[in-house]
Scaffold this motif. Sequence first.
Motif, PDB file in Angstrom:
ATOM      1  N   GLU A 129      -3.261  -1.825 -14.189  1.00 26.91           N
ATOM      2  CA  GLU A 129      -2.776  -2.707 -13.233  1.00 26.91           C
ATOM      3  C   GLU A 129      -2.381  -2.207 -11.803  1.00 26.91           C
ATOM      4  OE1 GLU A 129      -1.640  -1.946 -16.480  1.00 26.91           O
ATOM      5  OE2 GLU A 129      -1.819  -3.831 -17.393  1.00 26.91           O
ATOM      6  N   TYR A 130      -1.858  -1.002 -11.869  1.00 23.61           N
ATOM      7  CA  TYR A 130      -1.387  -0.596 -10.544  1.00 23.61           C
ATOM      8  C   TYR A 130      -2.623  -0.186  -9.526  1.00 23.61           C
ATOM      9  CZ  TYR A 130      -3.112   4.282 -11.689  1.00 23.61           C
ATOM     10  OH  TYR A 130      -4.063   5.305 -12.371  1.00 23.61           O
ATOM     11  N   ARG A 131      -3.900  -0.015  -9.923  1.00 24.31           N
ATOM     12  CA  ARG A 131      -5.046   0.204  -9.051  1.00 24.31           C
ATOM     13  C   ARG A 131      -5.445  -1.257  -8.583  1.00 24.31           C
ATOM     14  NH1 ARG A 131      -9.387   3.198 -12.308  1.00 24.31           N
ATOM     15  NH2 ARG A 131      -7.680   4.906 -12.242  1.00 24.31           N
ATOM     16  N   VAL A 132      -5.326  -2.355  -9.402  1.00 24.31           N
ATOM     17  CA  VAL A 132      -5.805  -3.712  -9.019  1.00 24.31           C
ATOM     18  C   VAL A 132      -4.833  -3.964  -8.118  1.00 24.31           C
ATOM     19  CG1 VAL A 132      -6.100  -5.810  -9.928  1.00 24.31           C
ATOM     20  CG2 VAL A 132      -6.729  -4.134 -11.522  1.00 24.31           C
ATOM     21  N   VAL A 133      -3.487  -3.819  -8.094  1.00 27.46           N
ATOM     22  CA  VAL A 133      -2.480  -4.479  -7.135  1.00 27.46           C
ATOM     23  C   VAL A 133      -2.748  -3.351  -5.822  1.00 27.46           C
ATOM     24  CG1 VAL A 133       0.009  -4.608  -6.748  1.00 27.46           C
ATOM     25  CG2 VAL A 133      -1.020  -4.919  -9.110  1.00 27.46           C
ATOM     26  N   PHE A 134      -3.140  -2.373  -5.937  1.00 29.22           N
ATOM     27  CA  PHE A 134      -3.244  -1.284  -4.838  1.00 29.22           C
ATOM     28  C   PHE A 134      -4.481  -1.872  -3.899  1.00 29.22           C
ATOM     29  CE2 PHE A 134      -5.078   2.161  -2.500  1.00 29.22           C
ATOM     30  CZ  PHE A 134      -4.178   2.666  -1.718  1.00 29.22           C
ATOM     31  N   PHE A 135      -5.537  -1.847  -4.392  1.00 29.56           N
ATOM     32  CA  PHE A 135      -6.794  -2.577  -3.731  1.00 29.56           C
ATOM     33  C   PHE A 135      -6.431  -3.888  -3.216  1.00 29.56           C
ATOM     34  CE2 PHE A 135      -8.871   1.068  -6.044  1.00 29.56           C
ATOM     35  CZ  PHE A 135      -9.402   1.671  -4.708  1.00 29.56           C
ATOM     36  N   PHE A 136      -5.698  -4.637  -3.920  1.00 30.95           N
ATOM     37  CA  PHE A 136      -5.491  -5.900  -3.480  1.00 30.95           C
ATOM     38  C   PHE A 136      -4.485  -5.852  -2.081  1.00 30.95           C
ATOM     39  CE2 PHE A 136      -2.584  -9.672  -3.732  1.00 30.95           C
ATOM     40  CZ  PHE A 136      -3.217 -10.599  -3.328  1.00 30.95           C
ATOM     41  N   ALA A 137      -3.499  -5.143  -2.273  1.00 28.37           N
ATOM     42  CA  ALA A 137      -2.647  -4.854  -0.819  1.00 28.37           C
ATOM     43  C   ALA A 137      -3.440  -4.129   0.143  1.00 28.37           C
ATOM     44  CB  ALA A 137      -1.480  -3.777  -1.532  1.00 28.37           C
ATOM     45  N   VAL A 142       0.750  -1.153   0.166  1.00 26.57           N
ATOM     46  CA  VAL A 142       0.099   0.030   0.111  1.00 26.57           C
ATOM     47  C   VAL A 142       0.933   1.054   0.085  1.00 26.57           C
ATOM     48  CG1 VAL A 142      -1.588   1.455   1.509  1.00 26.57           C
ATOM     49  CG2 VAL A 142      -1.959  -0.819   1.135  1.00 26.57           C
ATOM     50  N   VAL A 143       1.966   1.264   1.025  1.00 30.56           N
ATOM     51  CA  VAL A 143       2.632   2.344   1.033  1.00 30.56           C
ATOM     52  C   VAL A 143       3.372   2.839  -0.212  1.00 30.56           C
ATOM     53  CG1 VAL A 143       4.805   3.531   2.187  1.00 30.56           C
ATOM     54  CG2 VAL A 143       2.893   2.182   3.769  1.00 30.56           C
ATOM     55  N   LEU A 175       3.035   1.597  -3.295  1.00 30.07           N
ATOM     56  CA  LEU A 175       2.300   1.864  -4.572  1.00 30.07           C
ATOM     57  C   LEU A 175       1.486   3.183  -4.509  1.00 30.07           C
ATOM     58  CD1 LEU A 175       0.492  -1.545  -5.147  1.00 30.07           C
ATOM     59  CD2 LEU A 175       2.061  -0.471  -6.655  1.00 30.07           C
ATOM     60  N   ALA A 176       0.926   3.694  -3.249  1.00 31.34           N
ATOM     61  CA  ALA A 176       0.477   5.015  -2.939  1.00 31.34           C
ATOM     62  C   ALA A 176       1.550   5.980  -3.546  1.00 31.34           C
ATOM     63  CB  ALA A 176       0.241   5.202  -1.772  1.00 31.34           C
ATOM     64  N   VAL A 177       2.744   5.869  -2.985  1.00 34.54           N
ATOM     65  CA  VAL A 177       4.095   6.812  -3.311  1.00 34.54           C
ATOM     66  C   VAL A 177       4.172   6.800  -4.838  1.00 34.54           C
ATOM     67  CG1 VAL A 177       6.352   7.348  -3.106  1.00 34.54           C
ATOM     68  CG2 VAL A 177       4.998   6.656  -1.068  1.00 34.54           C
ATOM     69  N   MET A 178       4.303   5.728  -5.503  1.00 36.60           N
ATOM     70  CA  MET A 178       4.400   5.860  -7.033  1.00 36.60           C
ATOM     71  C   MET A 178       3.250   6.139  -7.901  1.00 36.60           C
ATOM     72  SD  MET A 178       5.845   1.786  -7.371  1.00 36.60           S
ATOM     73  CE  MET A 178       5.923   1.770  -9.030  1.00 36.60           C
ATOM     74  N   VAL A 179       1.914   5.976  -7.345  1.00 31.52           N
ATOM     75  CA  VAL A 179       0.971   6.552  -7.966  1.00 31.52           C
ATOM     76  C   VAL A 179       0.764   8.007  -7.942  1.00 31.52           C
ATOM     77  CG1 VAL A 179      -1.719   6.905  -7.960  1.00 31.52           C
ATOM     78  CG2 VAL A 179      -0.365   4.428  -7.815  1.00 31.52           C
ATOM     79  N   ARG A 180       1.321   8.657  -6.588  1.00 32.22           N
ATOM     80  CA  ARG A 180       1.260   9.995  -6.394  1.00 32.22           C
ATOM     81  C   ARG A 180       2.436  10.741  -7.347  1.00 32.22           C
ATOM     82  NH1 ARG A 180      -0.581  13.620  -2.741  1.00 32.22           N
ATOM     83  NH2 ARG A 180       0.447  15.356  -2.170  1.00 32.22           N
ATOM     84  N   GLN A 181       3.511  10.108  -7.488  1.00 31.83           N
ATOM     85  CA  GLN A 181       4.742  10.511  -8.063  1.00 31.83           C
ATOM     86  C   GLN A 181       4.389  10.563  -9.726  1.00 31.83           C
ATOM     87  OE1 GLN A 181       8.002   8.564  -6.851  1.00 31.83           O
ATOM     88  NE2 GLN A 181       8.392   9.836  -5.226  1.00 31.83           N
TER      89      GLN A 181
END
Length: 307
Positions: A174-182, A41-42, A44-50
């Motif tokens: 893909e990043y959203r699918v992985v984020f919610f899975f996390a 979560v941490v 991917l959240a940072v990566m998505v924000r950047q």
Amino acid sequence: MASLWMLAAAFLFSVMGACVKLASDHFTVAEIVMYRGLIGVVLLAVMVRQQGGTLRTAHIKDHLWRGTVGVVSLWMWFYGITKLPLATAVTLNYMSPIWMAAFLFCAGWWHSKDHVAWPLVAAILCSFVGVTLVLQPAFEARQWLGAITTLASGVFSAAAYLQVRKLSLLGEPEYRVVFFFACINLAAGLAGSATTAFDPAVVTFHALDWRSGGLLLVMGLSATLAQLAMTRAYAVGNTLVVANLQYTGIIFSSLWSMLLWGDRFGWHVWLGMAVILGSGLAVTYYNTRSTERGTAVEKTDPIASET
């Protein structure tokens, strides 16, 4: 170059599995699942924000279902890793493409399609012969619960695969699918740990030290980076080649199993691994050959094989 991305992903997933087994000496499965989700979560959240992406979605129910099925699979697999040799647990988890093929075959038969994919049937049957060979030592050592649980994790992993494909068709990145899975990993791990909070004889949350904390950190980072590497491999490489190379994870895990725990396997186990690997390659080839390459790249799930 695409092959290197897939090899990197397979290696990183094997590192994750090794870290899970090492961390199980200090943490419960619930805690490991929780930390796996927290780190994902941490990061991917940072990566998505950047990268300027967004985590907003109109398909929250689909994410919840995918996450629920995926976390059940992950929990079972992690439990199996704690009970079985790492190479055995990883090999059984790689049965998910076989289960996927079995689901699709049964669905086609149920809808009375005239064409019977006999090569697919042969590959599925051969894979179960391989499972019997791989599991022989586990049953002799009375590790039947870990064996059955790990085998079942592949079934849930195949179900998660189908749901991820649905999310892909709905336009979810893909990043959203992985984020919610996390996120669901984190929630499930917390809930699992909380169930022991009322028993004073059970330690709910174990203290972190440099070694255990480092193992958890490497586990979470390797899992997330492996997902990204696999996504990249499917995006730029030949689908058939990339999908086949994911089975090198069995080889990497076998090496970790021998180096870190001194596991030694009889000829029947190696033969069983080879049969499962060969069956998986055959299923991948058959399914990919019958699909146009552009569609295969677009709809192939590059992240489901971890779960």
